[in-house]
Design an enzyme around this catalytic site. Structure first.
Site, short mmCIF file in Angstrom:
data_model
loop_
_atom_site.label_atom_id
_atom_site.label_comp_id
_atom_site.label_asym_id
_atom_site.label_seq_id
_atom_site.Cartn_x
_atom_site.Cartn_y
_atom_site.Cartn_z
CG ASP A 10 -1.94 1.07 1.26
OD1 ASP A 10 -1.90 1.94 0.37
OD2 ASP A 10 -2.79 1.06 2.17
CG ASP A 104 -3.25 3.87 -2.89
OD1 ASP A 104 -4.30 3.22 -3.03
OD2 ASP A 104 -3.06 4.62 -1.93
CD GLU A 105 -5.57 -0.40 -0.55
OE1 GLU A 105 -5.71 -1.33 0.23
OE2 GLU A 105 -6.48 0.40 -0.84
#
Ligand SMILES: [Mg+2]
Length: 388
Positions: A10, A104-105
């Protein structure tokens, strides 16, 4: 039992970190990403801003009351999408099987890779490579499933990493606040609090039957989460999710304006589907089939979006490029690909407040009365019936 190994990565305060990377003068300062309108919310904030108690999804006005000196920036989705792609490409090169869960993960399934310790070494090297090649901070955790890995990465923040060894899940989760469990929001939290349950460990020891009585079918899920049980698979990235639609016309046509209007209509409807599912797309494709059944298609990568105006512009561009033969058109197809989970945050961009308001109002009407309850004037049917 055979243990799985799942890594969760993350990126920390992603949008704000990208801005601090691009503009060194912002480093060490409280930075807020979001709009400036009265209804704007914080989409992302730097760790310096978090020290003032600011968090994402907080109204911008409240954030500025807490930290009047914070620097507010409008988002630049094009740049964030670019960095997201760089990270994705690195993971794609290294990982056997991974899922991009949001901009973003990521989850990587390392099951079968040379025991747990080998996996951890691999994970540490992957994170180091991403940080070296992008300059962005990120946190990660390795555990036996997605749930524990995600909570672990949250605990490792900012810019840290954590290994939760197989068999220690419950021990790891027990002291944490129930709020740390994914999907446990404010309301559930308050209800648990009233029952005297604040820590995950307490929740884990409750009888599942009692939780079912209090929370219905979510009760069992709550109990499973508290006990670190989760068997959801890592969804491979090569099965990139997409949604699509196509229309065959009753009568083949060369009427450009009419075709463009149909395309606008299709984009509007499919973009609404995206927003409803809380997805963003980063790839748009348009297909044309001529009356002789020859079929052509074109696609392009775009910054993550679910916004009508942006998608209509790209769809029309692609259509112009495709429609070269001046022949009768039989069918138009449209596809949004590379979908990731994410809420469209109009305030991030350069939309005017009125336009954002209009889009929200239109979605609201569609939610109540159905997808075709409201349309742009240009797409109202004039002639030639359209097959669904
Ligand atoms: Mg993040």
């Amino acid at each position: 039992m055979f243990d799985r190994a799942v890594l969760h990565l993350d990126l920390d305060a992603f949008f704000a970190s990208v801005e601090q990377l691009r503009h060194p003068e912002l480093r060490g300062k409280p930075v807020l990403i979001g709009g400036k309108s009265s209804r704007a919310v914080v989409a992302s904030c730097s760790y310096e801003a978090r020290r003032f108690g600011i968090h994402s999804a907080m109204p911008m006005r409240t954030a500025l009351q807490r930290c009047p000196d914070a620097i507010v920036l409008r988002g630049d989705m094009e740049t964030y999408s670019k960095y997201s792609r760089i990270v994705t490409e690195i993971i794609e090169e290294e990982a056997p099987l991974f899922e991009k869960a949001s901009i973003d993960e990521f989850y990587v399934d390392l099951t079968g890779m040379d025991r747990f310790v080998g996996c951890w070494k691999w994970a540490v090297e992957l994170r180091r490579r991403i940080m070296k090649e992008t300059g962005l901070p990120l946190s990660q955790a390795l555990a036996v499933n997605k749930l524990v890995a995600k909570v672990g990465a949250g605990q490792a923040k900012p810019n840290g990493e954590r290994l939760i060894e197989a068999g220690t899940e419950r021990q790891f989760l027990a002291p944490l606040s129930v709020r740390k469990l994914p999907g446990v929001g404010r309301v559930t939290c308050e209800r648990l609090c009233l029952m005297g349950v604040r820590q995950v460990g307490t929740l884990a020891q409750m009888p599942p039957r009692l939780l079912e009585q209090r929370f219905g079918k979510h009760g069992k899920a709550l109990w499973r989460k508290a006990n670190g049980i989760d068997d959801t698979p890592v969804q491979p990235w090569h099965e990139r999710k997409s949604i699509s639609t196509e229309r065959t016309f009753h009568e083949d046509t060369t009427d450009m304006q009419w075709l463009r209007d149909r395309l606008t209509e299709m984009v509007t409807r499919l973009a609404w589907e995206l927003r409803k599912k809380q997805k963003l797309t980063a790839n748009i494709a348009v297909k044309i089939r001529y009356s002789d059944f020859q079929t052509f298609s074109r696609q392009r990568k775009i910054p993550y979006t679910a916004h009508d105006r942006t998608l209509i512009r790209h769809a029309h561009d692609l259509f112009e490029q495709l429609y070269q033969r001046r022949q009768l058109v039989r069918l138009i197809g449209l596809r949004f690909g590379d979908l990731v989970h994410g809420r469209y945050q109009p305030d991030l961009f350069d939309d005017t407040a009125e336009e954002v308001h209009l889009l929200e109002r239109m979605d609201h009407i569609r939610a109540r009365f159905g997808p075709d309850a409201i349309r742009l004037a240009s797409t109202l049917p004039r002639k030639k019936d359209v097959l669904p």
